[in-house]
Structures are given as structure tokens and as C-alpha cells.
Design a protein around this motif. Sequence first.
Motif, PDB file in Angstrom:
ATOM      1  N   UNK B 287      -3.760   0.615  -0.787  1.00  0.00           N
ATOM      2  CA  UNK B 287      -3.195   1.601  -1.749  1.00  0.00           C
ATOM      3  C   UNK B 287      -2.394   2.617  -0.957  1.00  0.00           C
ATOM      4  N   UNK B 288      -3.055   3.073   0.324  1.00  0.00           N
ATOM      5  CA  UNK B 288      -2.079   4.056   1.279  1.00  0.00           C
ATOM      6  C   UNK B 288      -0.873   3.353   1.658  1.00  0.00           C
ATOM      7  N   UNK B 289      -0.781   2.097   1.845  1.00  0.00           N
ATOM      8  CA  UNK B 289       0.156   1.389   2.295  1.00  0.00           C
ATOM      9  C   UNK B 289       1.391   1.463   1.235  1.00  0.00           C
ATOM     10  N   UNK B 290       0.907   1.207  -0.088  1.00  0.00           N
ATOM     11  CA  UNK B 290       1.718   1.114  -1.198  1.00  0.00           C
ATOM     12  C   UNK B 290       2.378   2.537  -1.546  1.00  0.00           C
ATOM     13  N   UNK B 291       1.412   3.576  -1.459  1.00  0.00           N
ATOM     14  CA  UNK B 291       1.825   4.846  -1.767  1.00  0.00           C
ATOM     15  C   UNK B 291       2.995   5.277  -0.813  1.00  0.00           C
ATOM     16  N   UNK B 292       2.733   4.973   0.530  1.00  0.00           N
ATOM     17  CA  UNK B 292       3.726   5.500   1.606  1.00  0.00           C
ATOM     18  C   UNK B 292       5.121   4.913   1.541  1.00  0.00           C
ATOM     19  N   UNK B 293       4.977   3.603   0.788  1.00  0.00           N
ATOM     20  CA  UNK B 293       6.495   3.081   0.558  1.00  0.00           C
ATOM     21  C   UNK B 293       7.388   3.798  -0.283  1.00  0.00           C
ATOM     22  N   UNK B 294       6.806   4.838  -1.163  1.00  0.00           N
ATOM     23  CA  UNK B 294       7.784   5.556  -2.026  1.00  0.00           C
ATOM     24  C   UNK B 294       8.117   4.850  -3.118  1.00  0.00           C
ATOM     25  N   UNK B 295       7.980   3.583  -3.166  1.00  0.00           N
ATOM     26  CA  UNK B 295       8.503   2.626  -4.394  1.00  0.00           C
ATOM     27  C   UNK B 295       7.375   2.206  -5.118  1.00  0.00           C
ATOM     28  N   UNK B 296       6.460   2.667  -5.453  1.00  0.00           N
ATOM     29  CA  UNK B 296       5.100   2.486  -6.223  1.00  0.00           C
ATOM     30  C   UNK B 296       5.441   2.691  -7.822  1.00  0.00           C
ATOM     31  N   UNK B 297       4.400   1.923  -8.445  1.00  0.00           N
ATOM     32  CA  UNK B 297       4.469   2.187  -9.816  1.00  0.00           C
ATOM     33  C   UNK B 297       3.153   2.355 -10.255  1.00  0.00           C
ATOM     34  N   UNK B 298       3.006   2.000 -11.636  1.00  0.00           N
ATOM     35  CA  UNK B 298       1.584   2.058 -12.378  1.00  0.00           C
ATOM     36  C   UNK B 298       0.325   1.501 -11.628  1.00  0.00           C
ATOM     37  N   UNK B 299       0.772   0.306 -11.087  1.00  0.00           N
ATOM     38  CA  UNK B 299      -0.546  -0.307 -10.480  1.00  0.00           C
ATOM     39  C   UNK B 299      -1.057   0.321  -9.451  1.00  0.00           C
ATOM     40  N   UNK B 300      -0.066   0.689  -8.392  1.00  0.00           N
ATOM     41  CA  UNK B 300      -0.348   1.491  -7.323  1.00  0.00           C
ATOM     42  C   UNK B 300      -1.271   2.872  -7.644  1.00  0.00           C
ATOM     43  N   UNK B 301      -0.775   3.578  -8.944  1.00  0.00           N
ATOM     44  CA  UNK B 301      -1.392   4.530  -9.199  1.00  0.00           C
ATOM     45  C   UNK B 301      -2.771   4.458  -9.839  1.00  0.00           C
ATOM     46  N   UNK B 302      -3.031   3.520 -10.539  1.00  0.00           N
ATOM     47  CA  UNK B 302      -4.265   2.966 -10.977  1.00  0.00           C
ATOM     48  C   UNK B 302      -5.135   2.789  -9.934  1.00  0.00           C
TER      49      UNK B 302
END
Lengths: 119, 426
Positions: B287-302
Motif C-alpha cells: 500500500x505504501x509503495x502504491x500510495x508513494x507513486x501518486x498514481x493510485x486509484x480506488x483499489x489502493x485507497x481501499x
Amino acid sequence: MQYLLLCCFNEERWHKIPEAERERIMREYGAFQASLAASGRYVAGAKLGSTQSATTLREHAGKPVITDGPFAETKEQLGGYHLIDCKDLDEALAIARRIPTLAAGGAVEVRPVEFGHPA
Amino acid sequence: MRDSTEAVAPAVEIGVVVDRIYRNESRRIFATLIRLLGDFDVAEEALHEAFRAALEHWPRDGVPANPRAWLVSTGRFKAIDGIRRRSRFDSLEDRVDEVEAIVDESIDFDGEGIADDRLRLIFTCCHPALAADAQVALTLREVCGLTTEAIAQAFLAAPPTLAQRIVRAKAKIRDARIPYEVPEPNELPARLDSVLRVIYLVFNEGYSASSGSDLLRVDLSSEAIRLGRLLVALLPDPEATGLLALMLLQESRRAARVSPQGEIVLLDDQDRTQWDGALIGEGTALVQHALASRRFGPYTLQAAIAAVHANAKRSVDTDWSEIVGIYDVLLRIEASPIVELNRAVAVAMRDGPRAALALIDAILARGELRDYHLAHAARADMHRRLGDAAQARAAYDRAIALARQEPERRFLERRRAQVASGDAAD
């Protein structure tokens, strides 16, 4: 496998596009057509006259019924076609993707050819 | 001496072994057969021929060292035989060409990275040239081997409608020649969204079976996670990573989610020592890796919401403000009444049941979730917490009438009984 790319565009909208812009699109079309021919994928293609010039024929009670206009009143009208030879749908879609009228709001229907008749 | 522990076993035992292999491997074998044979229906027939041959040969010859390779190769030869037999009657030139094409193909038994046949199958089943509902149905049927009935139930559709949807999709794959390939890297991101959606649906199909008494289906969830891992390896996309994180974090609670008697245990009441720390660690890092990309979407937020829960040592340690905040971002990206409902439940924890009840009533008034049992269950819970037993019971009745899963129904009935016996407020 052959695919027919049916290029559809709202004619009314087409005529509202400034002339310089239309000319640019047609030049892009020429380039697209040339690269398609060079790729060896091109089989046939044409730009059609407007739907105002269309005549539709049906049969009713054994007699021909001729009416003015295209076969269906739709938001977009068929304006031209390309017959192409591709290995699969993805290749056909990649070629269709390069049709210049798309960026101006056109649509391209991609239909596989079930069988054809040689000229 | 036996060359394999299962060799030359009685036919009954072989039957059990074949059953197990069918359960665990048949979809993977099927995916490889499609690549080798170039047609879904031919591959399906070859698959069944191969398993029939296994039941015939293995009791005599023993189970081969690599049953999957044996089944793929047998299925392929059965299909080639079939085409040759038919070509004797048809004597069509293209039949011969067909056989040549299949025979020329080199067999790749071990999907190396991008060449995983099930991933290929998923991308074909999720091709945007297929209708969205057909993509999901086809993937569940062909990749996961779910029955048409189970898929129909998940979609609240009649089985014949679903069956027709699948037949039509397969016909389009064949007639329009949708390729059996993982898309080129430049096309991948555009093709990914529907794949993610389908994988998550598969996960959920396994995590909470859509109906019936069997609440958890382990194989489908692990299958979805395996596909998720492969996808992340293939395409380091933030949302693919986010989806994998979400699945791992939900999976981490599996043991605590259902009591030994098969009853649902709410997040609040779960024994957190039963949560899988390794999965939580991996999921949180992703999750932290995905959030750090700044290109995340609904799955990352869930997944981020799931991570907040997963990292709270006790239920009371949960950072509800953080969770409500993530739901706000989620709603901005993807407005959905179910997300709104979940947000309302988080608001209840932060601001109390009265604030949440107003939100839930507003959502129900709009009508989309009128027949969604969990909306009524949430409403019942708010009334229960406010000490309004009559309203709570009425809402539980509605939720019970709408619930399709046996354990959910039993859970709701228990809650309703607690209200009835006067144990209303907590």
C-alpha cells in the motif's frame, strides 16, 4: 483475416469544422492511407458521398420501394471504409486507432469479414 | 519398487487423485490447451478427453511424475486425432493446415513470466471488445472454472441468460479473432482496468461465496492472489499493486473472520492474534509503495483503509478519522453508494450512530441500495445503538429477508434476537 473499418462521422458536425481544419484532417487521411498501403495491410477503401446523395431500396409485397436518404437515421453516418488484412482484432484495432477523424469525434466500427469474393 | 508414491494404486484411489488434479490444475491445463489448439471449445473437449484418458491409463501405468504435462500433451494429441478423424470425412485442405499449425507449435509447459497461459486467458477474457458483463462471466467460467449457476447467482441473473452471454462472448472471440495474447506493453495499462476488476471479483467470490452455506472458498481467493502477484510482477502498476495489497490484507483476517461453528465474526469482535502478521506486513508495504507513486486509484485507497484496520492492535485503537478521510478521497475518485454506506459506518465510529443514521437514511432514500441487505443491517445497527429496539428489529427483518448467504442470515438473526431480548444498546 480481413476486417472492414467503417468510418462514421456526424455529417452536420463535419461541415461545422473550419475549412482549414477539415483540410488538415484530409491531409492526415492521405498520409494514413499511404502508410496503410505501404504496410501491405490495405485491400480496398473509399470515401463515400454524403448521405444526402444516398438512396435506399427495400422490398414491400414483392415490389421495390425506393426512398431518399440512408437506410437508418443515426447520429453518425457512414462516410467511408477501409478493407484491411490483419492477423487478429488487436492489429485491426491498432490500425483503426490511427484514423484521423477519431480525434475530431468520429467513430470506427471494426467488423470481421466472414467471406469475400475475389474481383 | 514404485517410481511414484501414487503409482499402481487401485482405481478408486486413482479416482481421488484425478479429482484432486482436476480441481487444482484443470483451468491451468485448459489455458495451455487454448494456446496450443487456438479454440476455447476444442480445448474444453481436449481437456475432458485428457482426464478421461487419465482415469483409463493411470490405474494401470501409475500416476506420471508430471501429471499436468501428461494431461496437456494427451489433450493436445486427442484434439489432433479428432481433427484428423474429421478431416478424413471432410477431406478439407484447411483441416490439414489446422493440424499442421497445432503440431508445429512448441509446447511450453512452464509459463515463464509473461507467458503464463492463465494470464493470457485473462487478458483475452477481459478484452475491451467484449461487453463488460461478458468479460467477468467469461473469466469466472473459463479461468476459474465456476459453474454458470454460481456466476448467475453472483450477478443476480438467470443461469440461461448467463450461459448465453458466455456463448456469445466465445463466438465473438472466434469470429472477430480476438488474440490469445498478453497485450503489448504500450497497450497494457488501458487493458488493465477490466482485468483488475475481474481479479477482485474472483477474490471476492472465494472470500465470501455469493450464496449458500459455504462462506469461504479458499482456492479462488488464493487463485486471485496468485494472479494479482503475477500481474504486479508483469506490470508494476500502482493499482495492480494496490489490488494485491487489498487482497492480502483481507486475506490476513480470514482465520478470524469466521468462528469454528462457521458463524461470521465482525471486525470489532475478531481475535486479532489470529490475523496473519506476514500478510499484513506485505500488504501494508505494498500500500505504501502504491500510495508513494501518486498514481493510485480506488483499489489502493481501499487497501489503505484495510491497512489502517490491520495495524490497529485493538479495535478501540482504530483511527476512524483517518478512515473517514480516505473514504472522502475514494468518493471523489469513484462515487458509489456502497462506498458511501461504508463511509457512513466509519462516521458512526467517529461521530456516533445518530450522524451515521442520517447518512444511511439519505442513501436508502435515493433507492439504489434499497434491496442491499447490508444497508438495512447497518441501519438496524444504528437504531440498536441508539436504543430504538422496534426500529432496529424492523430493519433487521428487512436485512434478513434480503440476505442470500446462510451465515449472514444467521448472523443477522442473532443480532435481531439480541435486540428483542432487551440487550439493545452497547
